[in-house]
Design a protein around this motif. Structure first.
Motif, PDB file in Angstrom:
ATOM      1  N   GLY A 142      45.377  34.137  31.903  1.00 20.10           N
ATOM      2  CA  GLY A 142      45.144  35.568  32.113  1.00 20.10           C
ATOM      3  C   GLY A 142      44.487  35.878  33.438  1.00 20.10           C
ATOM      4  O   GLY A 142      43.752  36.865  33.555  1.00 20.10           O
ATOM      5  N   GLY A 201      46.689  36.999  25.915  1.00 23.02           N
ATOM      6  CA  GLY A 201      46.545  38.295  25.250  1.00 23.02           C
ATOM      7  C   GLY A 201      45.576  39.207  25.983  1.00 23.02           C
ATOM      8  O   GLY A 201      45.820  40.420  26.110  1.00 23.02           O
ATOM      9  N   GLU A 204      47.289  40.798  28.947  1.00 20.17           N
ATOM     10  CA  GLU A 204      48.183  41.884  28.549  1.00 20.17           C
ATOM     11  C   GLU A 204      47.403  43.118  28.116  1.00 20.17           C
ATOM     12  O   GLU A 204      47.839  44.248  28.357  1.00 20.17           O
ATOM     13  CB  GLU A 204      49.100  41.411  27.411  1.00 20.17           C
ATOM     14  CG  GLU A 204      50.170  40.436  27.864  1.00 20.17           C
ATOM     15  CD  GLU A 204      51.065  41.034  28.936  1.00 20.17           C
ATOM     16  OE1 GLU A 204      51.732  42.055  28.662  1.00 20.17           O
ATOM     17  OE2 GLU A 204      51.082  40.509  30.056  1.00 20.17           O
ATOM     18  N   ARG A 207      46.395  44.953  31.250  1.00 22.17           N
ATOM     19  CA  ARG A 207      47.552  45.635  31.853  1.00 22.17           C
ATOM     20  C   ARG A 207      47.927  46.888  31.070  1.00 22.17           C
ATOM     21  O   ARG A 207      48.216  47.944  31.668  1.00 22.17           O
ATOM     22  CB  ARG A 207      48.745  44.674  31.922  1.00 22.17           C
ATOM     23  CG  ARG A 207      49.954  45.237  32.655  1.00 22.17           C
ATOM     24  CD  ARG A 207      51.123  44.281  32.602  1.00 22.17           C
ATOM     25  NE  ARG A 207      51.583  44.061  31.238  1.00 22.17           N
ATOM     26  CZ  ARG A 207      52.393  44.891  30.583  1.00 22.17           C
ATOM     27  NH1 ARG A 207      52.822  46.016  31.164  1.00 22.17           N
ATOM     28  NH2 ARG A 207      52.786  44.610  29.363  1.00 22.17           N
ATOM     29  N   LEU A 208      47.916  46.805  29.747  1.00 26.11           N
ATOM     30  CA  LEU A 208      48.276  47.964  28.917  1.00 26.11           C
ATOM     31  C   LEU A 208      47.238  49.073  29.019  1.00 26.11           C
ATOM     32  O   LEU A 208      47.585  50.259  29.002  1.00 26.11           O
ATOM     33  CB  LEU A 208      48.450  47.518  27.462  1.00 26.11           C
ATOM     34  CG  LEU A 208      49.676  46.638  27.187  1.00 26.11           C
ATOM     35  CD1 LEU A 208      49.647  46.108  25.764  1.00 26.11           C
ATOM     36  CD2 LEU A 208      50.963  47.415  27.440  1.00 26.11           C
ATOM     37  N   THR A 324      51.296  41.651  36.275  1.00 25.62           N
ATOM     38  CA  THR A 324      51.955  41.219  35.042  1.00 25.62           C
ATOM     39  C   THR A 324      51.676  39.739  34.766  1.00 25.62           C
ATOM     40  O   THR A 324      51.031  39.051  35.565  1.00 25.62           O
ATOM     41  CB  THR A 324      53.468  41.443  35.148  1.00 25.62           C
ATOM     42  OG1 THR A 324      53.978  40.672  36.251  1.00 25.62           O
ATOM     43  CG2 THR A 324      53.791  42.909  35.371  1.00 25.62           C
ATOM     44  N   PHE A 325      52.195  39.255  33.643  1.00 28.63           N
ATOM     45  CA  PHE A 325      52.022  37.847  33.293  1.00 28.63           C
ATOM     46  C   PHE A 325      52.658  36.937  34.337  1.00 28.63           C
ATOM     47  O   PHE A 325      52.199  35.813  34.539  1.00 28.63           O
ATOM     48  CB  PHE A 325      52.637  37.570  31.921  1.00 28.63           C
ATOM     49  CG  PHE A 325      52.758  36.111  31.607  1.00 28.63           C
ATOM     50  CD1 PHE A 325      51.628  35.340  31.366  1.00 28.63           C
ATOM     51  CD2 PHE A 325      53.999  35.487  31.586  1.00 28.63           C
ATOM     52  CE1 PHE A 325      51.724  33.994  31.096  1.00 28.63           C
ATOM     53  CE2 PHE A 325      54.110  34.134  31.311  1.00 28.63           C
ATOM     54  CZ  PHE A 325      52.967  33.387  31.065  1.00 28.63           C
TER      55      PHE A 325
END
Length: 407
Positions: A142, A201, A204, A207-208, A324-325
């Motif tokens: 991450g 996780g 993400e 990012r969200l 992003t990932f």
């Protein structure tokens, strides 16, 4: 002879599998069938050569490994690694590289300067992740989240409060460090794949949040018109600003290399390496496992925050699509490809994954195939990376300190 036979069988098998695709071609306009037998010959010859070279390389690797295990000979290092250990070679080489790096903006175009800025940013990101993955042995997926924390820290502070680059640079690193420490506490008992899933996780989630908190972060539209670094109040053109940012990121990259190298040889670094080798033995010897993991997360993510601030200043526009990932995967690939725990390896890995794609645009259709093949070859024939980390040796000068029977 056995390898030759297996290569012929492999070639025939591939010719059989690709026959309908490579040989048979149906012309629907003239209602005819074309038979392209030469394509089948190309497949057969190509697969035979690849299979034979592959088996030869595997046999050579196994023979070297057997020789090393039976004769107790040390493994041969890559010539570059051996050369950098010689002061007579290393010092002039480093001086020449430093001089070339300083003169680089005056030797290349603005576009090329931008490429080298991206390269140095990935060096900083790779060295930061190397503390967590390479030195401490914690699988971390991450890193892009803390890159985003640094970038958005500067963007939001500049957009809402008018805070400049030089004030935001340490703040971005501190905020990313605090984020890493907060993430470390819930995952103290996790290791391996479970730790990787949790950190993935977390990346993400960040990012969200950035994508959906439109009132604060601008959502998918991002934040634009971010100020570039100031130079004593002077107005800089885009080209001059790029040169200025290049020198800033070059200075930060050099500081990062020195800091990470010093960290590895310090008491904290030895504790991190002990944690990587055997966590249970590390704790049994009195090393505080909690503090060591928290330090690893905090120190590694701080450099991502610094890099994020510079990235925001360079592009003057950021949005969640930049974090992003795939960014985390590229940074981790740099560390693994270069050699986990090796600073020189991270630099070479960054050059391979950042510089080479820019200078091989003529092969843009085959770039991903070349990268995938390179990664497979590296994992099979050199799993330790381009530059394997070398353990530090300690010598006792006073022979009276060596007790009988300790040898």
């Amino acid at each position: 002879m056995q390898g030759l036979k297996q290569s012929i069988i492999t070639s025939l098998w591939f010719m059989f599998l690709t026959f309908p695709i490579m040989v048979v071609r149906v012309n629907t306009i003239e209602n005819t069938v074309e038979w392209r037998w030469m394509n089948l010959a190309y497949v057969g010859v190509g697969i035979f050569i690849l299979s034979f070279v592959w088996r030869w390389a595997l046999a050579r690797k196994e023979a070297k490994q057997y020789e090393t295990e039976t004769t107790d000979k040390p493994k041969k290092q890559l010539w570059l690694s051996r050369a950098m250990e010689e002061p007579a070679v290393a010092k002039p080489a480093l001086a020449a590289i430093f001089a070339l790096s300083v003169a680089m903006p005056f030797l290349v175009s603005t576009y090329q300067t931008n490429i080298f800025i991206s390269f140095l940013l990935y060096v900083i990101l790779g060295l930061g992740l190397n503390i967590i993955v390479g030195v401490a042995g914690l699988l971390f997926l991450g890193h892009a989240a803390f890159y985003a924390i640094g970038a958005y820290s500067y963007a939001l502070l500049n957009h809402y409060f008018g805070i400049g680059f030089w004030v935001a640079l340490p703040l971005g690193g501190i905020l990313a460090c605090l984020g890493g420490i907060l993430l470390a506490f819930p995952v103290l008992r996790l290791r391996g794949d479970y730790l990787a899933i949790v950190t993935l996780g977390f990346g993400e989630i960040i990012r969200l949040v950035l994508e959906n908190w439109s009132d604060l972060t601008g959502g998918p539209s991002g934040i634009s018109n971010i100020d570039r670094p100031g130079l004593f109040g002077m107005e800089l053109s885009v080209a001059d600003a790029n040169v200025y940012i290049y020198y800033i990121v070059l200075a930060l990259a050099i500081i990062t290399m020195i800091a990470v190298q010093r960290l590895k040889n310090s008491r904290i670094g030895r504790a991190l390496q002990a944690l990587r080798e055997d966590e249970i033995a590390c704790q049994a010897m009195g090393i505080d496992r909690v503090n060591v993991k928290v330090m690893a997360f905090g120190l590694g993510t701080a450099w991502a925050g610094f890099a994020g601030v510079i990235f925001a200043a360079k592009t003057t526009f950021i949005n969640p699509a930049s974090f992003t990932f795939m960014e985390s995967a590229i940074i981790l690939s740099i560390v693994v490809l270069g050699g986990m725990g090796s600073n020189l390896g991270v630099i070479l890995g960054s050059a391979f994954l950042v510089l080479m794609p820019e200078y091989l645009r003529a092969f843009s259709e085959y770039r991903m195939i070349l990268f995938a093949a390179a990664m497979v070859l590296m994992m099979v024939f050199r799993p330790q990376g381009l530059i394997a980390p070398k353990g530090r040796k300690y010598h006792v000068d006073d022979p009276d300190l060596i007790k009988e029977g300790d040898a």
